[in-house]
Design a protein around this motif. Structure first.
Motif, short mmCIF file in Angstrom:
data_model
loop_
_atom_site.label_atom_id
_atom_site.label_comp_id
_atom_site.label_asym_id
_atom_site.label_seq_id
_atom_site.Cartn_x
_atom_site.Cartn_y
_atom_site.Cartn_z
N HIS A 201 -17.75 18.35 -32.04
CA HIS A 201 -18.74 18.05 -31.01
C HIS A 201 -18.01 17.42 -29.85
CE1 HIS A 201 -21.62 15.37 -28.88
NE2 HIS A 201 -22.39 16.43 -29.00
N VAL A 202 -18.35 17.86 -28.63
CA VAL A 202 -17.76 17.29 -27.42
C VAL A 202 -18.90 16.79 -26.55
CG1 VAL A 202 -16.29 17.68 -25.41
CG2 VAL A 202 -15.86 18.95 -27.53
N GLY A 203 -18.91 15.49 -26.26
CA GLY A 203 -19.99 14.96 -25.44
C GLY A 203 -19.94 13.45 -25.35
N ARG A 204 -20.48 12.95 -24.28
CA ARG A 204 -20.51 11.51 -24.04
C ARG A 204 -21.42 10.84 -25.08
NH1 ARG A 204 -23.25 7.93 -20.26
NH2 ARG A 204 -21.79 6.36 -19.47
N ASP A 234 -16.37 9.56 -24.91
CA ASP A 234 -16.50 8.12 -24.73
C ASP A 234 -17.94 7.84 -24.33
OD1 ASP A 234 -13.67 7.56 -25.14
OD2 ASP A 234 -13.36 8.51 -23.19
N GLY A 235 -18.26 6.58 -24.09
CA GLY A 235 -19.62 6.27 -23.66
C GLY A 235 -20.15 5.00 -24.27
N PRO A 236 -21.30 4.54 -23.77
CA PRO A 236 -21.84 3.22 -24.12
C PRO A 236 -22.25 3.07 -25.58
CG PRO A 236 -23.44 4.45 -22.81
CD PRO A 236 -22.16 5.22 -22.76
N ARG A 253 -16.35 11.22 -43.56
CA ARG A 253 -16.96 12.40 -42.95
C ARG A 253 -16.65 12.54 -41.46
NH1 ARG A 253 -19.47 16.72 -45.69
NH2 ARG A 253 -21.06 15.99 -47.12
N PHE A 254 -16.10 11.50 -40.82
CA PHE A 254 -16.04 11.48 -39.35
C PHE A 254 -14.66 11.12 -38.82
CE2 PHE A 254 -20.58 10.96 -40.06
CZ PHE A 254 -21.15 11.68 -39.02
N SER A 255 -14.31 11.76 -37.71
CA SER A 255 -13.23 11.32 -36.83
C SER A 255 -13.81 11.20 -35.44
CB SER A 255 -12.08 12.33 -36.83
OG SER A 255 -11.44 12.40 -38.08
N LEU A 256 -13.69 10.02 -34.84
CA LEU A 256 -14.16 9.79 -33.47
C LEU A 256 -12.95 9.74 -32.55
CD1 LEU A 256 -16.93 7.06 -33.97
CD2 LEU A 256 -17.08 9.54 -34.27
N LEU A 257 -12.86 10.70 -31.65
CA LEU A 257 -11.71 10.80 -30.75
C LEU A 257 -12.11 10.45 -29.33
CD1 LEU A 257 -10.12 14.18 -31.93
CD2 LEU A 257 -10.03 11.93 -33.01
N PRO A 258 -11.18 9.96 -28.53
CA PRO A 258 -11.48 9.72 -27.11
C PRO A 258 -11.57 11.03 -26.35
CG PRO A 258 -9.16 9.33 -27.54
CD PRO A 258 -9.80 9.60 -28.88
N ALA A 259 -12.19 10.99 -25.18
CA ALA A 259 -12.13 12.15 -24.28
C ALA A 259 -10.66 12.45 -24.01
CB ALA A 259 -12.87 11.83 -22.99
N ASN A 260 -10.29 13.71 -24.04
CA ASN A 260 -8.88 14.06 -23.90
C ASN A 260 -8.70 15.47 -23.35
OD1 ASN A 260 -8.49 16.07 -26.27
ND2 ASN A 260 -9.51 14.32 -27.25
N ASN A 261 -7.46 15.84 -23.08
CA ASN A 261 -7.14 17.15 -22.50
C ASN A 261 -6.79 18.20 -23.56
OD1 ASN A 261 -7.46 16.57 -19.70
ND2 ASN A 261 -5.55 15.40 -19.77
N ASP A 262 -6.97 17.88 -24.83
CA ASP A 262 -6.60 18.80 -25.91
C ASP A 262 -7.78 19.61 -26.43
OD1 ASP A 262 -3.88 18.06 -25.94
OD2 ASP A 262 -4.33 16.30 -27.18
N ILE A 263 -8.85 19.71 -25.66
CA ILE A 263 -10.06 20.39 -26.14
C ILE A 263 -9.76 21.83 -26.59
CG2 ILE A 263 -12.40 21.13 -25.58
CD1 ILE A 263 -12.02 18.09 -25.90
N PRO A 264 -9.01 22.65 -25.84
CA PRO A 264 -8.75 24.01 -26.33
C PRO A 264 -8.10 24.03 -27.71
CG PRO A 264 -8.15 23.83 -24.02
CD PRO A 264 -8.43 22.44 -24.49
#
Length: 370
Positions: A201-204, A234-236, A253-264
């Motif tokens: 999932h990608v989103g604020r 990222d986000g509040p 069950r989860f990995s929470l990653l920061p917004a980054n340039n490795d999306i592809p």
């Protein structure tokens, strides 16, 4: 034209986000001899270096809500500076910036683009005054643009508007054998489990993105134990969500990653993409996932326009989480040719070259009409 059209783009931030990605995609493809971009933003970020390297001026200013006087003073100085004299102001988080649009009208910016990127109201404090805000926003603009039909109807109602699709560079996201080593490296970089099926999932981290729905799925005993959710952004609400994961004992069950340039690369490492948003216009992240040929499971509140017609997207009800679980438990890889993906994006008018051409026409026609 004798000189480039000078455009002041107004975006929320210079970090990774949907709107920032859309406008950066334009900038990377547009003919700078024809159109020149400068930027106003309200949060600095990693894109500043790229923008300035391309000759863009960048102004990071307070929002009107943070400091009304400082906001008005900054906008006035930008619009009246000798290097200003903009032909176009293109406001993306538009209904939050009706004051800026009013100043642009006062100081005679000829083309004032109000661009709707959402199909709903995320900030509850705006609700009581939203009808007035919409009216003022439209009054101070003279070009109405939206990322899709739902987003346009949300802000402009029955008034005519132009749909300018959120376009991506499809080739950037297509799977490739050349990416095998870099994809393997992202597992180590982000400490992702190599023996699990990754659901991306990608989103604020905000209320509208509905991250809590992932917990509903994760705690179900029916969900395949080999599924692992990777939430990027990222986000509040990120810290609160991380705490909820701990309290429900779902860390595995989860990995929470920061917004980054490795999306592809992260898309290519995953087996599925999930988006349970409460509402959404046309999501850039969802377009990127389809370009990467991933099965996409999304809420039925998301605009149908976001489906590229590749049989990759399932629209599901948030009221029936068991349907999501059933789909995720029986993931099947989709066999699609690269040319089929490219053709689908071109056919739906989501390829970057077509949209940039439409954008330039919008600015040119707007100036001719003034």
């Amino acid at each position: 034209m004798d000189k480039p059209i000078k455009v002041l783009q107004v975006i929320p931030q210079l970090g990774l986000s949907g709107i920032s990605s859309v406008v950066l995609n334009w900038l990377r493809e547009i003919d700078t001899q024809c159109v020149q971009f400068d930027f106003i933003c309200f949060n600095d970020g990693q894109y500043r270096e790229e923008l300035e390297s391309k000759g863009c001026r960048v102004f990071c200013i307070p929002t009107f809500r943070q400091s009304p006087l400082a906001h008005i003073k900054a906008v006035k100085e930008i619009l009246l500076s000798p290097d200003g004299k903009y032909d176009v102001i293109h406001v993306h988080n538009s209904f939050k910036n009706f004051v800026m649009l009013s100043l642009a009208k006062k100081y005679r910016v000829p083309v004032r683009v109000c661009h709707s990127h959402t199909a709903g109201l995320e900030l509850s404090w705006l609700a009581p005054a939203f009808s007035l805000i919409k009216s003022l926003t439209k009054r101070f603009s003279n070009q109405y643009v939206a990322c899709g039909e739902k987003a346009g109807q949300f802000l402009f109602g029955d008034a005519p508007f132009i749909v300018l699709n959120n376009a991506i560079k499809v080739e950037k996201f297509l799977p490739s054998k050349d990416l095998a080593d870099p994809v393997a490296a992202v597992f180590d970089k982000y400490h992702l489990p190599k023996d699990k099926k990754l659901v991306l999932h990608v989103g604020r981290f905000s209320e509208v993105k509905n991250h809590q729905f992932f917990l509903t799925l994760a705690i179900s005993k029916q969900l395949d134990p080999d599924l692992h959710f990777v939430c990027i952004g990222d986000g509040p609400l990120k810290e609160n969500f991380a705490q909820d994961i701990i309290e429900t004992r779902q860390q595995h069950r989860f990995s929470l990653l920061p917004a980054n340039n490795d999306i592809p690369l992260l898309l290519h490492a995953a087996q599925a993409f999930v988006m349970p948003s409460l509402f959404e216009g046309v999501s850039v992240a969802m377009l990127e996932a389809q370009a990467a040929k991933l099965p996409c499971f999304v809420s039925d509140t998301i605009s149908l326009e976001a489906d590229m017609g590749l049989s990759l997207v399932e629209f599901l009800s948030l009221e029936r989480p068991n349907e999501w679980i059933e789909q995720l438990n029986y993931l099947q890889e989709k066999n699609l040719e690269d040319d089929d993906v490219k053709q689908a994006f071109r056919h739906k008018n989501y390829s970057i070259d077509a949209v940039v051409g439409q954008l330039v026409d919008l600015y040119q026609e707007g100036l001719k009409a003034r």
